[in-house]
Structure formats: C-alpha cells, structure tokens
Design a protein around this motif. Structure first.
Motif, short mmCIF file in Angstrom:
data_model
loop_
_atom_site.label_atom_id
_atom_site.label_comp_id
_atom_site.label_asym_id
_atom_site.label_seq_id
_atom_site.Cartn_x
_atom_site.Cartn_y
_atom_site.Cartn_z
N ALA A 218 -8.60 -3.21 23.20
CA ALA A 218 -8.56 -3.07 21.74
C ALA A 218 -9.81 -3.71 21.13
CB ALA A 218 -7.31 -3.74 21.19
N THR A 219 -10.13 -3.31 19.90
CA THR A 219 -11.25 -3.90 19.17
C THR A 219 -10.84 -4.16 17.73
OG1 THR A 219 -12.20 -1.73 18.68
CG2 THR A 219 -13.03 -2.85 20.63
N ALA B 282 -8.80 -7.86 24.28
CA ALA B 282 -9.63 -7.20 23.27
C ALA B 282 -11.11 -7.47 23.52
CB ALA B 282 -9.25 -7.67 21.87
N LYS B 283 -11.93 -6.55 23.00
CA LYS B 283 -13.38 -6.76 22.94
C LYS B 283 -13.71 -6.97 21.48
CE LYS B 283 -15.19 -3.03 24.47
NZ LYS B 283 -15.91 -1.91 25.05
N GLY B 284 -14.75 -7.71 21.23
CA GLY B 284 -15.15 -7.94 19.85
C GLY B 284 -14.72 -9.30 19.38
N ARG C 132 -6.40 -0.05 18.72
CA ARG C 132 -6.55 0.36 20.11
C ARG C 132 -7.79 1.24 20.26
NH1 ARG C 132 -2.18 -0.47 23.61
NH2 ARG C 132 -0.29 -1.04 22.53
N GLN C 133 -8.20 1.38 21.49
CA GLN C 133 -9.28 2.29 21.86
C GLN C 133 -8.71 3.34 22.81
OE1 GLN C 133 -12.35 2.61 20.87
NE2 GLN C 133 -12.61 0.74 19.70
N PRO C 134 -9.35 4.50 22.91
CA PRO C 134 -8.84 5.54 23.81
C PRO C 134 -9.00 5.19 25.29
CG PRO C 134 -10.84 6.26 22.69
CD PRO C 134 -10.49 4.93 22.14
N THR D 43 -8.64 -0.02 3.52
CA THR D 43 -8.87 1.21 4.26
C THR D 43 -9.86 0.99 5.39
OG1 THR D 43 -8.44 2.53 2.28
CG2 THR D 43 -9.66 3.61 4.06
N LEU D 44 -9.45 1.43 6.58
CA LEU D 44 -10.31 1.45 7.75
C LEU D 44 -10.97 2.81 7.80
CD1 LEU D 44 -10.64 -0.01 10.80
CD2 LEU D 44 -9.42 2.07 11.37
N SER D 45 -12.26 2.85 8.08
CA SER D 45 -12.96 4.12 8.31
C SER D 45 -13.85 3.95 9.53
CB SER D 45 -13.78 4.55 7.08
OG SER D 45 -14.70 3.56 6.72
N SER D 46 -14.23 5.05 10.11
CA SER D 46 -15.04 5.07 11.34
C SER D 46 -14.30 4.47 12.53
CB SER D 46 -16.38 4.34 11.14
OG SER D 46 -17.09 4.90 10.08
N GLY D 47 -12.98 4.54 12.51
CA GLY D 47 -12.17 4.07 13.63
C GLY D 47 -11.97 5.17 14.66
N PRO D 48 -11.44 4.82 15.82
CA PRO D 48 -11.19 5.82 16.85
C PRO D 48 -9.97 6.68 16.50
CG PRO D 48 -10.47 3.68 17.62
CD PRO D 48 -11.11 3.46 16.29
N SER D 49 -10.13 7.97 16.45
CA SER D 49 -9.07 8.90 16.04
C SER D 49 -7.81 8.74 16.86
CB SER D 49 -9.56 10.35 16.20
OG SER D 49 -10.68 10.57 15.39
N ASN D 50 -6.68 8.83 16.14
CA ASN D 50 -5.35 8.89 16.75
C ASN D 50 -4.94 7.63 17.52
OD1 ASN D 50 -5.10 11.60 15.78
ND2 ASN D 50 -6.40 12.21 17.48
N GLN D 51 -5.53 6.50 17.19
CA GLN D 51 -5.19 5.24 17.85
C GLN D 51 -4.34 4.37 16.90
OE1 GLN D 51 -5.94 4.67 21.14
NE2 GLN D 51 -6.67 6.78 21.00
N PHE D 52 -3.51 3.51 17.48
CA PHE D 52 -2.68 2.61 16.68
C PHE D 52 -3.52 1.51 16.07
CE2 PHE D 52 0.53 4.46 19.51
CZ PHE D 52 1.41 4.91 18.56
#
Length: 136
Positions: free
Chosen positions: A125-126, A59-61, A118-120, A32-41
């Motif tokens: 991407a990160t 990508a960054k990171g 993805r990021q908004p 489970t991923l949490s604290s991710g950017p909402s509504n991104q793939f």
C-alpha cells in the motif's frame, strides 16, 4: 489547505489530496483523492501531528499525520478509487469517528489528512500527499 509530504519527499506519495472548503460551518467538507490507482481500496487518515513514519509495515511511502495526541482513520468509510483515479469523502457526513471524541471541525482547529490506498497486483500500500487544514 497546505500540501506537505508529497512526491518531492517520497516518490510513493504521488496521489493528490485536496479539500473543497475550509469553512467549518459548511454543510459538507469533501476531501478528494486524485491520481490514485484505479479500482483500489482507500480510506482517509487524520491526525493533529505532522510527523513522518517512513515505510511503515506493509506500505511504501511516508505516513505523515503522526506525532500528535490523535491519529485516526475513517475505517467505517472505506471506499474504492474509481476508474479515473478519484475518491471523495464528506467528513461532515462520515460514519467513522476517528480519534477519541471525534474530529472537531471548528474555527481555528487544525487537522492533517492523508489517504492510504492499496496498489494493484499485491504491491505494498501507499499514501497520498498529506494536507494540513486550519478551518475557518
């Protein structure tokens, strides 16, 4: 599992990754991923190495599951992070078969997992934290 490659190493690897069980005989194993950017793939990456590639193309990171004999992605199980910043994948029922021959979830097997997302607004991407798991 043991968290590594987090925001202390690279601020862009800020989303959390967790696993609900280390029991290889469980009927489901959810990452489970949490604290991710909402509504991104998003999709899950897996590898048997724990090397790092900083700032991979597009990508960054840090990508932190490289360097072993396997680097794969659950590309048939692409999802979308929900409005609360969460996404979960049951690797026992996943459609994808990353790595040649698939990921062997067996007692004593160690796998490293990380989510790409993805990021908004066209930002690169990160990645999430990475998680090293030795199954029981």
């Amino acid at each position: 599992g043991t968290v590594y490659c987090d925001e202390s190493q690279n601020a862009n690897n800020a989303a959390d990754l967790s696993i609900d069980t280390l029991d290889s005989s469980a009927s489901s194993i959810n990452l489970t991923l949490s604290s991710g950017p909402s509504n991104q793939f998003v999709y899950l990456l897996v590898g048997d190495g724990n090397g790092t590639v900083s700032q991979p193309p597009g990508a960054k990171g840090d990508l932190c599951v490289v360097g072993g004999s396997c680097l794969g992605r659950y590309d048939k199980d692409i999802g979308q992070i929900d409005g609360s910043g969460n996404y979960s994948l049951d690797i026992k029922s996943a459609t994808s078969t990353p790595c040649q021959g698939g990921v062997n979830i067996a007692p004593g097997a160690t796998w490293n997992f990380q989510m790409w997302h993805r990021q908004p607004m066209g930002q690169p991407a990160t990645f999430s934290h990475a998680l090293s798991v030795t199954f029981q």
